[in-house]
Design a protein around this motif. Structure first.
Motif, mmCIF file in Angstrom:
data_model
loop_
_atom_site.group_PDB
_atom_site.id
_atom_site.type_symbol
_atom_site.label_atom_id
_atom_site.label_comp_id
_atom_site.label_asym_id
_atom_site.label_seq_id
_atom_site.Cartn_x
_atom_site.Cartn_y
_atom_site.Cartn_z
ATOM 1 N N ILE A 146 24.486 1.222 58.309
ATOM 2 C CA ILE A 146 25.444 0.605 57.758
ATOM 3 C C ILE A 146 24.891 -0.361 56.618
ATOM 4 O O ILE A 146 25.642 -0.451 55.499
ATOM 5 N N ARG A 147 23.892 -1.121 56.705
ATOM 6 C CA ARG A 147 23.385 -1.789 55.885
ATOM 7 C C ARG A 147 22.855 -1.039 54.465
ATOM 8 O O ARG A 147 23.228 -1.543 53.450
ATOM 9 N N ALA A 148 22.303 -0.001 54.821
ATOM 10 C CA ALA A 148 21.920 0.938 53.623
ATOM 11 C C ALA A 148 23.204 1.479 52.923
ATOM 12 O O ALA A 148 23.060 1.420 51.464
ATOM 13 N N LEU A 149 24.076 1.681 53.600
ATOM 14 C CA LEU A 149 25.552 2.356 52.981
ATOM 15 C C LEU A 149 25.974 1.078 52.041
ATOM 16 O O LEU A 149 26.409 1.442 51.068
ATOM 17 N N HIS A 150 25.994 0.103 52.585
ATOM 18 C CA HIS A 150 26.471 -1.191 51.998
ATOM 19 C C HIS A 150 25.800 -1.497 50.739
ATOM 20 O O HIS A 150 26.394 -1.861 49.553
ATOM 21 N N ALA A 151 24.549 -1.425 50.549
ATOM 22 C CA ALA A 151 23.314 -1.523 49.473
ATOM 23 C C ALA A 151 23.950 -0.625 48.436
ATOM 24 O O ALA A 151 23.778 -0.888 47.357
ATOM 25 N N ALA A 152 24.295 0.338 48.813
ATOM 26 C CA ALA A 152 24.620 1.728 47.889
ATOM 27 C C ALA A 152 26.128 1.498 47.446
ATOM 28 O O ALA A 152 26.915 2.501 46.738
ATOM 29 N N GLY A 153 26.742 0.545 47.912
ATOM 30 C CA GLY A 153 28.015 0.254 47.308
ATOM 31 C C GLY A 153 29.342 0.561 48.315
ATOM 32 O O GLY A 153 30.452 0.144 48.084
#
Length: 376
Positions: A178-185
């Protein structure tokens, strides 16, 4: 999108995620599996199908879109394929319909330490973001879903001492993803949760006891596992949780209202809003909504994704009025009760039915709240 929407769902018209795969994509899945077409040919069909389905959602008037889960064989399949430590085996439960017809299915088992070795849904998000200006939503199967279907023998000998230890590693993987998805917008993730709804069904509870488990202890275990999955997230990541009773070609896993666990579940699960199924009488009434804290919203799944009959505006208005006796109207939104195709096969409805039902969600939201878009 703010993680704290003051008790409102992010959009007045939403949908659960999975959408019917067009015939061309279903055929491509089969031909690719049989080695009759190349990866490149399959991916070209897949990408075009997703561009088309994004366009369809926008044309229906939805402000939130996703890729219909078209890149997945089933809603949890990628999680198994892209994590270390899972294998597939037979589920201990069966799908059924009102006539008693049953269908077996497969479930994840834990054969090694669970680790997220690579992104699970990042490519889905990147493609959506490149082809739609609307808000993207990514769906993820819940942590309990990755364990409950396989029963108490879900962990191979010696891998973990208990389910708590297994869920600690699984929760870490969810947080990383979820943090990686957040970093991608990404600003809106939906967790698809089935076991808690199943544990409201007396037949399932009896089956769980017969296997040597305590259903009430599982409810607490699963609430903790869900909270681990969404811990330490950025403050502007909106998290919704879909409570599902199972969905496979129009059949289901459980029935019964949420009353047995509602008070505990609504209070303790750390999400912004719940997407709940209310399409048939077997889903129970709206009374349990009185337990939803004022800091959380509810999306009412009033439109059936399992049957072609289109719900009337009058019926939807009446049912929303009924729900509003237990929870403030401003904290509500509308959606189909589940996805239209939790697996490649899809439900017994047509794409025309699906479009009409998504448009009806938008029409109802505009009539009741003045918008199908962001709740204000």
């Amino acid at each position: 999108m703010s993680h704290n929407l003051n008790g409102r769902p992010p959009f007045r018209a939403d949908h659960i995620g999975s959408l019917l795969r067009p015939a061309s994509l279903r055929a491509a899945f089969k031909r690719h599996g049989a080695g009759e077409i190349t990866d490149a040919e399959f991916n070209a069909t897949l990408d075009q199908s997703i561009r088309d389905v994004l366009c369809m959602q926008e044309n229906c008037g939805l402000a939130v879109v996703n890729d219909g889960e078209f890149r997945r064989g089933s809603y949890w399949s990628r999680f198994v394929e892209r994590m270390d430590g899972f294998r597939i085996g037979p589920a201990v439960f069966k799908f059924h319909d009102e006539t008693g017809r049953e269908a077996a299915f497969t479930a994840p088992y834990v054969q090694g330490k669970l680790r997220r070795m690579r992104p699970i849904a990042l490519d889905e998000l990147q493609f959506i973001s490149a082809h739609s200006k609307n808000t993207a939503k990514i769906t993820l199967p819940s942590a309990p879903t990755m364990q409950f279907y396989s029963g108490p023998q879900c962990i191979d000998n010696g891998v973990y001492p208990d389910r708590e230890a297994m869920f600690a590693d699984l929760g870490r993987a969810f947080q990383e993803e979820i943090r990686a998805l957040h970093a991608a917008g990404l600003r809106y993730v939906q967790i698809d949760e089935v076991p808690l709804a199943m544990l409201c069904d007396n037949k399932i509870r009896q089956q769980v006891r017969a296997m040597g488990d305590d259903p009430d202890r599982l409810v607490d275990l699963y609430i903790d596992a869900l909270n681990q999955s969404v811990a330490n997230l950025p403050s502007d990541m909106g998290v919704g949780m879909h409570m599902c009773r199972g969905n496979l070609k129009g059949t289901f896993l459980s029935e019964g209202g949420l009353d047995p666990i509602a008070e505990k579940m609504f209070a303790r699960i750390n999400v912004n809003h719940f997407l709940l199924e209310y399409d048939t009488p077997r889903a129970g009434d709206f009374a349990s909504l009185r337990f939803v804290p004022k800091t959380k919203g509810v999306v009412l799944g009033l439109i059936s994704s399992k049957t072609p009959m289109l719900e009337s505006m009058e019926t939807l208005q009446r049912r929303i009025d009924e729900a509003a006796k237990f929870i403030d109207l401003n904290r509500l939104a509308i959606s189909p009760q589940c996805g239209f195709a939790s697996t490649v096969a899809g439900n017994p409805v047509t794409e025309v039915d699906e479009h009409a039902k998504l448009r009806r969600c938008v029409e109802a939201a505009r009539a009741i709240w003045g918008t199908a878009g962001a709740s204000a």
